[in-house]
Enzyme design. Structure first.
Site, mmCIF file in Angstrom:
data_model
loop_
_atom_site.group_PDB
_atom_site.id
_atom_site.type_symbol
_atom_site.label_atom_id
_atom_site.label_comp_id
_atom_site.label_asym_id
_atom_site.label_seq_id
_atom_site.Cartn_x
_atom_site.Cartn_y
_atom_site.Cartn_z
ATOM 1 N N SER A 164 0.871 -1.174 0.000
ATOM 2 C CA SER A 164 0.000 0.000 0.000
ATOM 3 C C SER A 164 0.907 1.222 0.000
ATOM 4 C CB SER A 164 -0.846 -0.024 1.278
ATOM 5 O OG SER A 164 -1.405 1.236 1.549
ATOM 6 N N TYR A 175 -1.928 -1.415 10.494
ATOM 7 C CA TYR A 175 -1.950 -1.514 9.027
ATOM 8 C C TYR A 175 -0.651 -0.961 8.445
ATOM 9 C CZ TYR A 175 -3.956 -1.266 4.268
ATOM 10 O OH TYR A 175 -4.210 -1.423 2.924
HETATM 11 P P1 NAD Z 1 -11.761 -6.209 0.034
HETATM 12 O O1 NAD Z 1 -12.328 -6.117 1.399
HETATM 13 O O2 NAD Z 1 -12.602 -5.846 -1.138
HETATM 14 O O3 NAD Z 1 -11.185 -7.672 -0.220
HETATM 15 C C1 NAD Z 1 -10.410 -8.338 0.732
HETATM 16 C C2 NAD Z 1 -10.628 -9.822 0.589
HETATM 17 O O4 NAD Z 1 -9.767 -10.486 1.523
HETATM 18 C C3 NAD Z 1 -12.069 -10.250 0.911
HETATM 19 O O5 NAD Z 1 -12.562 -11.098 -0.102
HETATM 20 C C4 NAD Z 1 -11.923 -10.990 2.235
HETATM 21 O O6 NAD Z 1 -12.864 -12.046 2.424
HETATM 22 C C5 NAD Z 1 -10.498 -11.529 2.121
HETATM 23 N N1 NAD Z 1 -9.922 -11.869 3.428
HETATM 24 C C6 NAD Z 1 -9.943 -11.132 4.574
HETATM 25 N N2 NAD Z 1 -9.341 -11.807 5.563
HETATM 26 C C7 NAD Z 1 -8.929 -12.991 5.037
HETATM 27 C C8 NAD Z 1 -8.252 -14.119 5.559
HETATM 28 N N3 NAD Z 1 -7.891 -14.185 6.852
HETATM 29 N N4 NAD Z 1 -7.975 -15.142 4.726
HETATM 30 C C9 NAD Z 1 -8.353 -15.101 3.416
HETATM 31 N N5 NAD Z 1 -9.006 -14.068 2.876
HETATM 32 C C10 NAD Z 1 -9.300 -13.025 3.676
HETATM 33 O O7 NAD Z 1 -10.450 -5.302 0.097
HETATM 34 P P2 NAD Z 1 -9.434 -4.756 -1.027
HETATM 35 O O8 NAD Z 1 -9.486 -3.284 -0.970
HETATM 36 O O9 NAD Z 1 -9.644 -5.452 -2.300
HETATM 37 O O10 NAD Z 1 -8.053 -5.186 -0.369
HETATM 38 C C11 NAD Z 1 -7.187 -6.161 -0.905
HETATM 39 C C12 NAD Z 1 -5.779 -5.846 -0.474
HETATM 40 O O11 NAD Z 1 -5.389 -4.580 -1.021
HETATM 41 C C13 NAD Z 1 -5.567 -5.739 1.037
HETATM 42 O O12 NAD Z 1 -4.328 -6.322 1.387
HETATM 43 C C14 NAD Z 1 -5.507 -4.246 1.265
HETATM 44 O O13 NAD Z 1 -4.778 -3.913 2.409
HETATM 45 C C15 NAD Z 1 -4.818 -3.798 0.000
HETATM 46 N N6 NAD Z 1 -4.969 -2.390 -0.351
HETATM 47 C C16 NAD Z 1 -6.200 -1.876 -0.581
HETATM 48 C C17 NAD Z 1 -6.320 -0.538 -0.915
HETATM 49 C C18 NAD Z 1 -7.644 0.092 -1.166
HETATM 50 O O14 NAD Z 1 -7.697 1.321 -1.204
HETATM 51 N N7 NAD Z 1 -8.702 -0.657 -1.366
HETATM 52 C C19 NAD Z 1 -5.182 0.257 -1.013
HETATM 53 C C20 NAD Z 1 -3.929 -0.310 -0.778
HETATM 54 C C21 NAD Z 1 -3.844 -1.648 -0.443
#
Ligand code: NAD
Length: 274
Positions: A156, A169
């Site tokens: 991130s 985080y």
């Molecule tokens: P999201 O909530 O849409 O998807 C996350 C997925 O991870 C979900 O399907 C959830 O069921 C799954 N998950 C959660 N805990 C889990 C576990 N213990 N085992 C297996 N699966 C699990 O979120 P997103 O925004 O798509 O995030 C995905 C990644 O991207 C994360 O690592 C997040 O930190 C990172 N990220 C997101 C953003 C953003 O702005 N959305 C920015 C930077 C980084």
């Protein structure tokens, strides 16, 4: 240039994942789901790994429509036995994996003085234990297959920068950079590359949930959270998209040599500049 989605910009590229098997954690939703779709478009067979088998199966069925093999796996990435069993099932049903996207993640926000220790541990477990357990399982298969592979961690901008209310985080996302660098050194002899994608804010369910939470914690409106907190330091006030991130993942996945390893790439509309 007018705004254009990354998928449109890259539609004509020839990056191919044909013959590759890719496992994406947390791919029933958000960034992971879009990465799985884009990898399938590039020809990879896809393992959709997520907490609930039913959710993973829905995405796997959708992606199966693209004509690649898919497998849905229930995998809590914090659980060693579940991760190892999931990877064994992949090996048995499809073969050794070539690409891992360690993407599953959660967010919990609170000022540090109020942060519950249980929440701190829960968040670190998903991001750091999950990153370790899935990459260890992937490295084992990549060494045994003799084909090497590509490991991609979802970092991130918070792998580089801090924000208020996000102590575990930011800690976890910084930590993933260290893990990726170690794997790039240990994996090189086996043709295993390891990199980190560092997105800015993307409107996935994870972020939609944070907007009202941050508004409440900071005592400001939801519009102000978006404008003055989330997008304040971008060059154009724009959210990053799932397509932007998926195209970076495709580049890391398809890159053919150890020349591109141990790196992190920030895709954030200039929020953070290296
Ligand atoms: P999201 O909530 O849409 O998807 C996350 C997925 O991870 C979900 O399907 C959830 O069921 C799954 N998950 C959660 N805990 C889990 C576990 N213990 N085992 C297996 N699966 C699990 O979120 P997103 O925004 O798509 O995030 C995905 C990644 O991207 C994360 O690592 C997040 O930190 C990172 N990220 C997101 C953003 C953003 O702005 N959305 C920015 C930077 C980084």
């Amino acid at each position: 240039m007018s705004r254009q989605s990354a998928s449109a910009v890259h539609a004509s590229t020839t990056l191919s994942l044909k013959g590759k098997i890719a496992l994406v954690t947390g791919s029933a939703s958000g960034l992971g789901k879009r990465i799985a779709e884009v990898f399938a478009d590039a020809g990879a067979d896809i393992v959709v790994a997520d907490l609930k088998l039913a959710d993973a199966q829905v995405t796997a069925d959708e992606i199966g429509g693209k004509g690649v093999k898919t497998l849905a796996v229930a995998m809590d990435v914090t659980n060693e036995a579940a991760v190892d069993a999931g990877f064994e099932k992949v090996q048995k049903d499809l073969g050794a994996i070539d690409i891992l996207v360690s993407n599953a993640g959660i967010q919990i926000v609170a000022p540090i003085q109020d942060f519950k220790f249980s929440d701190w541990k829960k968040l670190l477990a998903v991001h750091l234990d999950g990153g370790f357990l899935t990459s260890r399982a992937a490295v084992r298969q990549m060494i045994a297959s003799g084909r090497g592979g590509s490991i991609i961690f979802m970092g991130s901008v918070h792998s580089k920068e801090a924000s208020r209310l996000k102590s575990p985080y930011v800690t976890a996302k910084h930590g993933l950079e260290g893990l990726a660098k170690v794997i790039s050194k240990e994996g090189a002899a086996h043709g295993i590359r390891s990199n980190v994608i560092c997105p800015g804010f993307v409107r996935t369910p994870l972020v939609e949930k944070q907007i009202p939470e941050q508004a409440q914690e900071l005592g400001i409106s939801e519009e102000e959270v978006i404008k003055n907190v989330m997008l304040k330091d971008t060059v154009d006030g724009e959210f990053t998209t799932v397509d932007d991130v998926a195209q970076v993942a495709l580049t890391f996945a398809a890159f053919p040599s150890n020349a591109l390893t141990g790196q992190s790439l920030v895709v954030s509309h200039g929020w953070f500049m290296q």
